[in-house]
Design a protein around this motif. Structure first.
Motif, short mmCIF file in Angstrom:
data_model
loop_
_atom_site.label_atom_id
_atom_site.label_comp_id
_atom_site.label_asym_id
_atom_site.label_seq_id
_atom_site.Cartn_x
_atom_site.Cartn_y
_atom_site.Cartn_z
N ILE A 1 10.95 27.82 -42.52
CA ILE A 1 12.22 28.90 -42.36
C ILE A 1 10.87 30.06 -42.08
N TYR B 1 18.72 35.26 -39.41
CA TYR B 1 18.16 33.95 -40.16
C TYR B 1 18.96 34.73 -41.83
N ASN B 2 19.39 35.85 -42.04
CA ASN B 2 19.80 36.09 -42.95
C ASN B 2 21.26 35.47 -43.42
N VAL B 3 21.12 35.21 -45.32
CA VAL B 3 22.88 34.11 -45.25
C VAL B 3 23.39 35.06 -46.04
N HIS C 1 17.22 33.94 -45.84
CA HIS C 1 16.68 32.42 -45.44
C HIS C 1 15.18 31.58 -46.17
N ASP D 1 19.29 28.11 -48.47
CA ASP D 1 20.00 27.72 -46.85
C ASP D 1 21.73 28.07 -47.35
N THR E 1 16.21 27.35 -50.11
CA THR E 1 15.99 26.43 -48.78
C THR E 1 15.63 25.04 -48.37
#
Length: 438
Positions: free
Chosen positions: A24, A38-40, A146, A150, A291
């Motif tokens: 990542i 790409y942030n969760v 990220h 994940d 992740t």
């Protein structure tokens, strides 16, 4: 209003980054401000509502339980390291509103937090958002880099938060922390697993097609990659029926339909997809917040076969891809660079249903499939900067009362009309089979 939630007395340490962290890091460090996509993140209602101090204590418990939320990354020569902090503070973004506006305010705050990129070297990888009314917290939002987690890890984190809110005990069981996972990866067992996964990848890359869209192979990438979103209530209804009829997981049905639709467009006899695998079936990882997910390589010969047969073969091929989706991605990249003519592996499929909820989307309402199909829509919400070594990236995601297929593609290989045919082709394969069952 922004403030901080401070913590202290936690585990700390420094060690090599995990395979997932390194992968990542390699992706997001080149994206600049665009890295925020790409942030969760996700959230949950707080019912009954809690005083702000109580909520801050809940967040501290999460920070101490999961080391990844206190982990930054740094480069030490050629090696990427993870640094786990014993003390620090994370940002708290609060919004006050009336009791009737809590949901609307949460919907507004969520994208604000998600739109902010993280500095993985200097900033702890979590932000907290709360919606208050009458001085009590009624909604909690967690936005993560990220590099910290994940989507499957986020789901575990939200489950822990929900248990704390309800006063239930947190789930027991082993949870590998990132430093422990890195130690496993550098052990003899981890090196053997890595070597086996990379051998499996290389074997498939030697057997797959050189291009899945040969008519346009070799063209320079487009200046912008369009994003198309197919919103299909019928697909949400049909997927359950087809998976039950063929006795496979829903993901196998979606992958088979994507393979069939791609083969119809490109004419390649075989499909090759990089499929995101959660890896949570490995020992110690079921409840981990980290992740861990990586891509497995799915090779599906004969993608033009009849749909039921294609689904059944996809199920087996997907299981094989999942077995070999835990590896050192940087080492794999060096291996692939040594191949004379590797197969085209520029197509990605990621099923993120249920992984980043904010309010818990309702399932599609029961109705005749033919009627639901009439409500399918296609939109073009945004264009992205070119993505390296990518022909298309297909995300399967939740929507209110529906299911969405979000496709970002290189328009030099898949022009907009082909993107549209691809998405409708996936829907048609699944819905038509479900209609035949009825």
């Amino acid at each position: 209003m922004e403030s901080k939630i401070a913590f202290g007395g936690a585990r700390s340490g420094t060690g090599p980054a995990t395979w997932g962290q390194s992968a990542i890091w390699d992706v997001v460090r080149n994206l600049g401000d665009d890295a925020a996509r790409y942030n969760v993140g996700g959230g949950l209602p707080i019912d009954p509502p809690l005083p702000p101090d109580h909520l801050a204590g809940l967040v501290r418990t999460l920070l101490l339980r999961h080391d990844s939320l206190r982990t930054t990354l740094r480069r030490d020569g050629e090696r990427l390291e993870q640094v786990v902090a014993a003390a620090g503070a994370v940002p708290l973004h609060a919004r006050e509103c009336g009791p009737a506006d809590v949901v609307e305010t949460a919907y507004a705050l969520y994208p604000e937090l998600q739109a902010l990129p993280f500095d993985a070297e200097r900033e702890l990888p979590v932000r907290v958002g709360v919606v208050t009314s009458g001085g009590l917290v009624r909604y909690l939002i967690l936005s993560l880099s990220h590099t910290a987690s994940d989507g499957w890890g986020l789901r575990n984190l939200l489950a822990d938060a929900a248990a704390l809110v309800a006063g239930r005990p947190l789930a027991a069981g082993e949870r590998l922390q990132p430093l422990e996972e890195a130690a496993l990866q550098t052990s003899p067992q981890g090196r053997r697993r890595d070597a086996a996964a990379r051998r499996a990848w290389l074997d498939r890359l030697r057997r797959g097609p050189a291009s899945q869209f040969p008519a346009r192979a070799g063209r320079p990438p487009a200046a912008a990659f369009p994003n198309a979103v197919l919103n299909s209530p019928a697909l949400g209804l049909a997927l359950d029926r087809v998976a039950a009829d063929l006795e496979v997981h829903q993901s196998a049905v979606l992958l088979a339909a994507a393979a069939g639709a791609a083969g119809a467009l490109g004419g390649a006899p075989d499909a090759v997809f990089q499929v995101v695998v959660n890896n949570r079936f490995r020992p110690g990882m079921a409840g981990a917040v980290n992740t861990i997910a990586q891509e497995g390589l799915l090779l599906l010969p004969g993608s033009a076969a009849g749909f039921p047969d294609l689904v059944r073969r996809t199920f087996g091929a997907a299981l094989s891809a999942q077995r070999h989706a835990y590896y050192d991605k940087l080492a794999l990249a060096r291996d692939i660079a040594g191949l004379d003519a590797p197969a085209d592996h520029s197509c990605f499929v990621n099923d993120v249903r249920g992984l980043m909820p904010i309010l818990g989307y309702a399932r599609p309402a029961a109705e005749p499939l033919a009627a639901a199909r009439e409500r399918t829509t296609l939109s073009w919400p945004v264009e992205h900067a070119p993505r390296r070594d990518t022909t298309f990236a297909l995300d399967v995601q939740d929507a209110p009362g529906s299911l969405e297929l979000a496709l970002t593609a290189d328009a030099a290989v898949l022009p907009r009309p082909d993107m549209e045919r691809f998405l409708y082709g996936i829907e048609d394969l699944i819905v038509s089979h479900a209609l035949a069952l009825v």
